[in-house]
Structure formats: C-alpha cells, structure tokens
Design an enzyme around this catalytic site. Structure first.
Site, short mmCIF file in Angstrom:
data_model
loop_
_atom_site.label_atom_id
_atom_site.label_comp_id
_atom_site.label_asym_id
_atom_site.label_seq_id
_atom_site.Cartn_x
_atom_site.Cartn_y
_atom_site.Cartn_z
N ASN A 12 0.86 -1.18 0.00
CA ASN A 12 0.00 0.00 0.00
C ASN A 12 0.90 1.23 0.00
O ASN A 12 1.50 1.56 1.02
CB ASN A 12 -0.89 -0.03 1.25
CG ASN A 12 -1.73 1.23 1.41
OD1 ASN A 12 -1.79 2.05 0.49
ND2 ASN A 12 -2.38 1.37 2.55
N TRP A 13 0.99 1.87 -1.16
CA TRP A 13 1.92 3.01 -1.28
C TRP A 13 1.37 4.27 -0.61
O TRP A 13 2.09 5.25 -0.48
CB TRP A 13 2.18 3.31 -2.77
CG TRP A 13 2.92 2.25 -3.51
CD1 TRP A 13 3.25 1.00 -3.07
CD2 TRP A 13 3.43 2.36 -4.84
NE1 TRP A 13 3.94 0.32 -4.05
CE2 TRP A 13 4.07 1.13 -5.14
CE3 TRP A 13 3.42 3.37 -5.81
CZ2 TRP A 13 4.69 0.89 -6.38
CZ3 TRP A 13 4.03 3.12 -7.04
CH2 TRP A 13 4.65 1.90 -7.31
N HIS A 100 -9.41 1.38 5.12
CA HIS A 100 -8.13 1.58 5.80
C HIS A 100 -8.33 2.55 6.96
O HIS A 100 -9.11 3.49 6.85
CB HIS A 100 -7.08 2.12 4.81
CG HIS A 100 -5.70 2.04 5.37
ND1 HIS A 100 -5.24 2.94 6.30
CD2 HIS A 100 -4.70 1.14 5.17
CE1 HIS A 100 -4.00 2.60 6.64
NE2 HIS A 100 -3.65 1.51 5.97
N GLU A 170 -5.19 -4.69 10.74
CA GLU A 170 -4.16 -3.66 10.91
C GLU A 170 -4.41 -2.90 12.22
O GLU A 170 -5.24 -1.98 12.24
CB GLU A 170 -4.20 -2.67 9.75
CG GLU A 170 -3.91 -3.28 8.40
CD GLU A 170 -3.33 -2.25 7.43
OE1 GLU A 170 -2.30 -2.54 6.85
OE2 GLU A 170 -3.90 -1.15 7.29
N SER A 215 3.65 -1.99 10.31
CA SER A 215 5.10 -2.06 10.56
C SER A 215 5.72 -3.41 10.19
O SER A 215 6.60 -3.90 10.90
CB SER A 215 5.42 -1.70 12.02
OG SER A 215 5.09 -0.34 12.26
N GLY A 236 3.00 -1.11 4.25
CA GLY A 236 3.00 0.31 3.92
C GLY A 236 4.41 0.78 3.57
O GLY A 236 4.90 0.56 2.46
N GLY A 237 5.08 1.41 4.52
CA GLY A 237 6.38 2.04 4.27
C GLY A 237 7.39 1.13 3.57
O GLY A 237 8.09 1.58 2.65
#
Ligand code: 13P
Length: 262
Positions: A12-13, A100, A170, A215, A236-237
């Site tokens: 997920n950008w 989200h 999440e 994370s 994510g990151g």
C-alpha cells in the site's frame, strides 16, 4: 481437510509516488517477480490513483497484480473527485483496499460506508481488501476482539467469499510506528477473525485470506507470516522500495496444500 489459502503480499503506497521513481520501482519489482519462478504467492501493488492505469498496463503481461487504495460506493454520476469500482476495473485493477484506518480517521468512514464500497467492488468483479483493527486506546481497554468483531460484521458485503474478499487486520497503533503486536497477540486476533469467518461462511471461511498489516519489515516478516491464520501481509512504508518489499514477498511460507485464487 481444507486447502490453505495462497499467501497475499500487498504493498500500500498510500499518498506516495511520483511518476518516474514509481515506474522505476515497478520495473524493478517486475524483474524480481520474474526471477521468483512458479512460487505460489500473490503480489499486489496499490499505487495512488494517478498511476494505476499506467502501472496496470505495464504489468498486464506479468502476474503481478494492481489494486487501488479506495473506491467510491457509487456507480457513477455527479460525485466530484470520486473514483468508482467500474473505473478501477477499467484501468486493469484486480482489487482495492477499503476501510483503511487512515480513511476511517481522515474521512470519517463508517463500517456501513466500507461495506457499501466493498459491495460495489464485488459487483464490478473486483476483490475487496477490507481493513479492520483497534486503536491503542481500545487495545489498552481490553476491547480489541470486540472492536474487530464489530468492524468485521459491519463491513463485510453480501456475496463475500474467499474468492472476492481479503480481510486485513491492521492494529492502528502499529501502522507506521515500528511497533508490532507479539506473535501471540496477532494469533489471538487472527484466530478470532477465522472463527467469525467460519461461523458465517462455513468451510469457505477457512479459505478466506486474513493478512496482517502494521510495521511489517524484512526483519519481522518471517516470524509474522508464520503465525497461525496469517495468510499474508499488507505493507506500507516497506513497500516503497524493492529492497525492503521483496524480502517480505520471499518470506511468505507456502502452505503444502495452497490453492490458487482466481
Ligand atoms: P506501515 O507498514 O507503514 O506500518 O503501514 C501499514 C499499512 O497501513 C498498510 O496498509
């Protein structure tokens, strides 16, 4: 005896990615994916709307999948700025994230709205990746299982099945913080979600994928992806760079009896 689901690793950008750097990343991931051989794992890239069409076209000859990060619950019409599920399908998307926690927080999205979005995705033959998860306050108050139970019940669309819905657990406090629940804590929540899916969908509830997000890194992916009832990750990151995303993809253990999803 039921077949275990095929793992799904989704990137997920979020609101990251301009054209040139993103296409370079996609090119790199496509090459890595070709080198993966026949390893049965679904990999989905969820770039921002602005890049969906170009990335989907670029990846159309590969088995990498493309997904959106959100969609409108409405089919079409006077809804300035919104993007419908039919438009997503038209760009070549296979799926979309809905619900989200950043959308629930920034746009006040309710379970009912998330359900309506998922309903529209299913009607347009797209898979819905439905996000649920507790805040830190809710976890500290011992409410985690109640919160995910309520979110799941309120967000699942009619017609949901293992072939068209993925649940993403999440925990809000784990997103972008570098903090993760312990394996036992993840197992507890995924176990409850599995029970609820089984109650609602019978044996198809065992085949529905429940992925973990919050994370996930190359360092912790191996352990998290081996927790019972964890069928993949929503990243994510770490999905913004090939050197951190790809080790997560290759860390996914393949169940002996894995079944491919359509
Ligand atoms: P991070 O991996 O950056 O914590 O984000 C998780 C997430 O929100 C994926 O949807």
């Amino acid at each position: 005896m039921t077949n275990a689901p095929l793992p799904l690793i989704a990137g997920n950008w979020k609101m990251n990615g301009l054209h040139n750097e993103s296409m370079a990343l996609v090119h790199e991931l496509a090459e890595l994916h070709m080198g993966l051989g026949p390893k049965p794992v679904d990999v989905v890239l969820c770039p921002p709307f602005t890049l969906l069409g170009e990335i989907a076209a670029y990846l159309s000859a590969t088995k990498l999948l493309v997904g959106a990060q959100d969609c409108s619950p409405l089919e079409n019409g006077a809804h300035t700025g919104d993007i419908s599920a039919a438009m997503l399908r038209n760009t070549g998307c296979a799926c979309s994230i809905v619900g989200h926690s950043e959308r629930r927080r920034d746009h006040g999205e309710s379970n009912g709205l998330v359900k309506a979005k998922a309903t529209s995705l299913l009607a347009n033959k797209l898979t819905a990746i439905i996000c649920i998860g507790e805040t830190e306050e809710e976890r500290d108050g011992g409410k985690t299982l109640d919160v995910v139970t309520e979110q799941l019940a309120g967000s699942l669309p009619a017609g949901a099945a293992s072939s068209n819905v993925v649940i993403a657990y999440e925990p809000v406090w784990a997103i972008g913080t570098g903090r993760t629940p312990t394996s036992d804590e993840i197992a507890e929540v995924h176990g409850r979600i599995r029970e609820l899916l089984y109650e609602q969908f019978d044996y198809d509830g065992y085949a529905m994928r429940i992925v973990y997000g919050g994370s996930v890194t190359p360092e912790n992916a191996g352990e998290i992806l081996r927790v019972k009832n964890v069928n993949g990750a929503l990243v994510g990151g770490a999905s913004l760079k090939a050197e951190t995303f790809w080790p997560i993809v290759t860390a996914a253990p393949i169940p002996a009896s894995a079944v491919a999803h359509p």
